[in-house]
Design an enzyme around this catalytic site. Structure first.
Site, PDB file in Angstrom:
ATOM      1  N   GLU A 146       0.833  -1.211   0.000  1.00 17.40           N
ATOM      2  CA  GLU A 146       0.000   0.000   0.000  1.00 17.40           C
ATOM      3  C   GLU A 146       0.865   1.257   0.000  1.00 17.40           C
ATOM      4  O   GLU A 146       0.548   2.238  -0.673  1.00 17.40           O
ATOM      5  CB  GLU A 146      -0.933   0.024   1.225  1.00 17.40           C
ATOM      6  N   ASP A 293      -4.341  -9.645  -8.648  1.00 16.63           N
ATOM      7  CA  ASP A 293      -4.708  -8.668  -9.684  1.00 16.63           C
ATOM      8  C   ASP A 293      -3.572  -7.828 -10.274  1.00 16.63           C
ATOM      9  O   ASP A 293      -3.224  -7.955 -11.451  1.00 16.63           O
ATOM     10  CB  ASP A 293      -5.832  -7.750  -9.175  1.00 16.63           C
ATOM     11  N   GLU A 405     -12.359   0.283  -9.487  1.00 17.30           N
ATOM     12  CA  GLU A 405     -11.972  -0.608 -10.593  1.00 17.30           C
ATOM     13  C   GLU A 405     -12.983  -0.630 -11.736  1.00 17.30           C
ATOM     14  O   GLU A 405     -12.610  -0.678 -12.910  1.00 17.30           O
ATOM     15  CB  GLU A 405     -11.758  -2.041 -10.092  1.00 17.30           C
TER      16      GLU A 405
HETATM   17  C1  DMJ Z   1      -6.347   0.329  -5.121  1.00 15.92           C
HETATM   18  O1  DMJ Z   1      -5.616   0.734  -4.020  1.00 15.92           O
HETATM   19  C2  DMJ Z   1      -5.469  -0.270  -6.164  1.00 15.92           C
HETATM   20  O2  DMJ Z   1      -6.128  -0.200  -7.377  1.00 15.92           O
HETATM   21  C3  DMJ Z   1      -5.075  -1.684  -5.871  1.00 15.92           C
HETATM   22  O3  DMJ Z   1      -4.341  -2.293  -6.886  1.00 15.92           O
HETATM   23  C4  DMJ Z   1      -6.249  -2.547  -5.544  1.00 15.92           C
HETATM   24  N1  DMJ Z   1      -7.371  -1.873  -5.149  1.00 15.92           N
HETATM   25  C5  DMJ Z   1      -7.420  -0.577  -4.613  1.00 15.92           C
HETATM   26  C6  DMJ Z   1      -8.762   0.068  -4.804  1.00 15.92           C
HETATM   27  O4  DMJ Z   1      -9.805  -0.796  -4.801  1.00 15.92           O
END
Ligand code: DMJ
EC number: 3.2.1.113
Length: 932
Positions: A146, A293, A405
């Site tokens: 993060e 993802d 997303e």
């Molecule tokens: C974001 O912080 C980023 O896109 C991350 O890769 C996954 N999801 C969150 C938001 O949903």
């Protein structure tokens, strides 16, 4: 440029790096598709697009303005209580708090959004604030993932646009790479996390003390998620290339190389969680959503940004596997890496909504359109995408933290197709956000999309991503002060300039593996997608793909399930499905036996199901047995969920809330049932005594109102009787446990007192202390506070504002004091929906939902099979032993020892047991931990 551009995606050769178009708009070859499109959904006028763009700007101001006014310098805004979220000062929410490093997260995450939204002046101010106020040396343990995507990415995105603006000559003239210096400082702080033999980073690091030192309070973790270790290369390489310090790119490459080496070689898939020391897969399920993802996203984008072919080769190899096993259009379903034909679960998570956008970047438009359309229909049903939903599109996990997303994929699909349908989709997203998530002090995450209740949470990614994608969706080129196509979006939508591909590339090829899989699929040539194939001269191309999926959610017949059955079309009998199983059917018992599943009747009346793969008639039967056990576990957990009374909503409807604040409330097992088409509206009044345990001394104050009572000292039912006798039309019990909140504690039902409670006619709801204090604060501030008690929040503005305006306060008080029987279509349709859902999922007679409520517990102590035996005999991998589970019918659980409180209708103990033993049930919690 030697990378993607050097491969020449058709001709003519663009002026700048060819991938510059790719960055912003997906594969640049697709851009021409925009002009191919001529019909389909009604085009949207420039005026309407501008209007929507302005609406996005206003919404951003509301979110950002409230953060700056009420939360800054805290990391995030708490939009219900209108204050900052400071780690350590709020009850811990667990791993989700690991994003908070006391570094003004939301401000940093918003930097480049300000420029995209044309707020250059505000950007300049924001950068000054970051430089003046932000400290990166806090004694706080944060998530490496993060911190990388939000903070390092935010600083780099800010730097990228600061130098762009400086070059233009008007703004940021004073700027001297200060953000970059901060980014570098942060980069060095993250590096100790990579001190493992594998090169995979520890998941957490102490910003001040690093890893492993006693004062660091971290460094003992053994696992990380694949996305956590594989989503670094864009930021780290950008940092290296901007500064010339190659170490960052080297470390990120090494982690990616290791993940690539560890891919499951026969399926070419990766698992969700990996041991950072041994490289063993800890969780062997594989999908494109949570936990994995952005690993895939970064392989493709690393190729785009860095021009290194090896990343594209890896991406293409994985993509081939994803399309072979995980993609079951329109669904994307997790499978096992060793048995990729075996679905690992029957639900999908909301994070996978980014995947259609990535498919556009790859140039594979058809499945992107299909999945996006399916997701849109789920959204239309629930207003937002629930965190998880089943293959038959029921809510699996009802939360929605305003994730971006889906907006991201909508933007990329619009860029690729030019189909105005996607503008309409964006318009719906805007409407829903304003209607359901907007609160006076920002936008609040949805705690439950079914009730419309809120959480006191506005994540920084909402500002970093959502507003960018929505704004760009409606913007024309001239609406943006720079060329967005010169940049690539990171996973947090931060912008990195494509010219980095040609800067400081000294380490490009170092440390990369040389072994790649040769693929014969022509899609994997070093060329861009052919627009002739993508849009075969058919202006209605995208529409024609969506059309057959029009009712996919309403008339669900998920392909994931069909697929299993399809494989038995050859004449062989389909395997027994858990949902069809009847314990009284001799044929079924015979099939169980063949699958190595035995049914054990225990002395106390319980029944256990045990699978010993070694006892199955064949390895195929063993696999069927394995799947049957998984299905049975999932079915029972689903049914337990359905048995739980869903939460209720307390909606503040009076000025200035107008229904925008919706609090999550627990129901009571007595009194008026709010789910039966009833809702109660009234002003609130505190009872005296506040605990409501004796006859009220202020009946005139609570008469015709909703009484507030404090929890404790007597039974809930006794409180209800006392306020009812005083003339209250409803009651809200507020937890006496200070600081409690539905964010951190599970909701429960208020139980009766063991006697007949039919005399209690008024509705009673329970609020944890934090939610309760929102009402109490409102009373202090506005005196007259009116609320609506219901099972689902009612649509708010403008209706409620009108109601407020048209009826004088006294009138409205009298009027609202009635219990109203709701005839609204919304409530009706919700009821209809849930009854349909029940019938859809009711198992046959012998395993009624009620039985299942008791049946689905797993007894670890009864695991009798030998894992090694299993492995050898059935050729199944180690997972097989995990599933050597037992399903047992559990005898009626005793009421909670405290008769005043019953935890989720006897569900809690079963949930705990399941949570210990069912990997699938844990999956979402793990995902929260690892990545969300
Ligand atoms: C974001 O912080 C980023 O896109 C991350 O890769 C996954 N999801 C969150 C938001 O949903």
């Amino acid at each position: 440029m030697s990378g993607a551009g050097g491969r020449g995606c058709g001709s003519p050769v663009p002026q700048r790096a060819p991938w510059s178009l790719v960055a912003a708009t997906a594969a640049f070859c697709l851009v021409s598709a925009t002009s191919v499109w001529t019909a389909g959904a009604e085009p949207m006028s420039r005026e309407e697009k501008q209007k929507l763009g302005n609406q996005v700007l206003e919404m951003f101001d509301h979110a950002y303005g409230n953060y700056m006014e009420h939360a800054y310098p805290a990391d995030e805004l708490m939009p219900l209580t209108c204050r900052g979220r400071v780690r350590g000062q709020e009850p811990s929410r667990g791993d989700v708090d690991d994003a908070l490093g006391k570094f003004s997260l939301t401000l940093i995450d918003s930097l480049d959004t300000l420029v995209v939204l044309n707020k250059t002046k505000e950007f300049e101010d924001a950068v000054r604030k970051v430089l003046r106020d932000v400290n990166l040396d806090n004694d706080v343990v944060v998530s490496v993932f993060e911190t990388n995507i939000r903070v390092l990415g935010g600083l780099l995105g800010g730097h990228s646009l600061a130098i762009m603006l400086k070059e233009k000559g008007e703004y940021m003239q004073w700027y001297n790479d200060e953000l970059l210096q901060m980014a570098k400082q942060l980069g060095y702080k993250l590096l100790p996390a990579f001190n493992t033999t594998s090169g995979l980073p520890y998941p957490r690091i102490n910003l001040k003390f690093g890893i492993r030192k006693p004062e660091a309070r971290t460094g003992t973790e053994t696992d990380t998620c694949t996305a956590c270790a594989g989503t670094l290369i864009l930021e780290f390489a950008a940092l290296s290339r901007f500064t010339g310090a190659t170490i960052f790119e080297e470390y990120a490459r090494k982690a990616l190389d290791f993940l690539w080496e560890k891919r499951q070689r026969s399926s070419n898939l990766v698992g969700v969680t990996i041991n950072i020391h041994t490289g063993d897969w800890v969780r062997k399920d594989s999908g494109v959503g949570a936990g994995i993802d952005s690993y895939y996203e970064y392989l493709l984008k690393a190729y785009v940004l860095l021009g290194d072919d090896s990343f594209l080769e890896r991406f293409n190899t994985h993509y081939d596997a994803i399309m072979r096993y995980i993609s079951q259009p329109p669904l994307l379903l997790d499978v096992h890496i060793h048995k990729p034909m075996l679905n690992a679960r029957t639900w999908m998570d909301a994070l996978l909504a980014f995947f259609p956008g990535l498919q556009v970047l790859k140039g594979d438009i058809r499945p992107a359109i299909e999945t996006h359309e399916m997701l849109y229909q789920v959204i239309k049903k629930h207003n937002f995408l629930p965190e998880a939903f089943t293959t038959d599109f029921r809510v699996h996990w009802a939360q929605h933290p305003l994730r971006p997303e889906f907006a991201e994929s909508t933007y990329f699909l619009y860029k690729a197709t030019g189909d105005p349908y996607y503008l309409e989709v964006g318009k719906t997203l805007i409407e829903n956000l304003n209607k359901y998530a907007r609160v006076p002090c920002g936008f609040a995450a949805m705690k439950d999309v079914r009730t419309g209740s809120h959480e006191d949470r506005m994540d920084s990614f909402f500002l970093a991503e959502m507003f960018k994608y929505l704004y760009l969706l409606f913007a024309d080129k001239e609406d943006i002060i720079f060329d967005i196509e010169d940049y690539i979006f990171t996973t947090e939508a931060h912008l990195l300039p494509l010219w980095l591909s040609t800067t400081n590339q000294s380490i490009s090829k170092k440390n990369t593996t040389s072994e790649y899989t040769e693929l014969d699929d022509s899609n994997f040539d070093w060329t861009c997608p052919n627009t002739q194939i993508l849009f075969p001269n058919d202006p209605l191309y995208a529409q024609s793909i969506r059309e057959p999926l029009k009712n996919v959610v309403d008339k669900s017949c998920p392909r994931g399930i069909i697929r299993v059955e399809e494989s038995f079309r050859s004449g062989a009998k389909p395997p027994l499905r858990a949902r069809d199983f009847m314990a009284t059917n001799p044929e079924h018992l015979e099939i169980l036996k063949k699958m190595g599943v035995s049914l054990i009747h225990l002395k106390d009346g319980r029944v256990q199901l045990v699978q010993h793969a070694i006892q199955a008639a064949s390895s195929i039967d063993a696999e069927d047995g394995l799947r049957f056990m998984q299905e049975m576990i999932e079915l029972s957990s689903q049914q337990q969920k359905e048995q739980q009374l869903p939460p209720r909503a307390v909606q503040i409807v009076s000025h200035p809330f107008f229904g925008r604040v919706v609090l999550t409330a627990g129901p009571a097992q007595f009194g008026l049932d709010l789910s039966k088409h009833k809702e109660t509206r009234g002003f609130v009044a505190s009872s005296k005594p506040y605990n409501g345990c004796s006859e009220l001394t202020n009946p005139e104050a609570v008469m015709g109102k909703i009484a507030l009572i404090q929890r404790g000292q007597c039974m809930f039912a006794e409180k209800a009787r006392n306020i009812q006798n005083a003339g209250a039309i409803g009651g809200i019990v507020i937890d006496d446990n200070e600081g409690s909140s539905s964010d951190t504690a599970p909701l429960f039902q208020m139980a009766g007192d063991g006697k007949d409670t039919d005399d209690i006619k008024i509705p009673m709801l329970f609020l944890f202390s934090k939610e309760g204090s929102i009402i109490l604060d409102a009373i202090r501030e506005y005196e007259e506070v009116e609320v609506l008690l219901s099972d689902k929040a009612k649509d708010r503005d403008p209706e409620m504002e009108n109601e407020e305006q048209s009826s004088p306060e006294n009138d409205s008080q009298n009027q609202s004091a009635e219990q109203v029987s709701s005839s609204s279509q919304e409530v009706d349709s919700v009821d209809q929906e849930s009854s349909e859902e029940n019938s859809l999922n009711s198992p046959p007679e012998s395993l009624s939902p009620a039985d299942m409520d008791n049946a689905a517990s797993i007894s670890p102590s009864e695991q009798t099979s030998n894992p090694t035996e299993n492995h050898e005999t059935t050729n199944l991998n180690g997972e097989c032993t995990d599933l050597d589970n037992q399903l047992q019918e559990q005898s009626e659980t005793e009421e909670d020892s405290n008769p005043n409180v019953s935890w989720g209708k006897k569900v809690q103990p079963i949930d705990s047991i399941l949570a210990d033993w069912n990997e699938d049930i844990e999956a979402f919690e793990m995902m929260e931990k690892d990545e969300l």
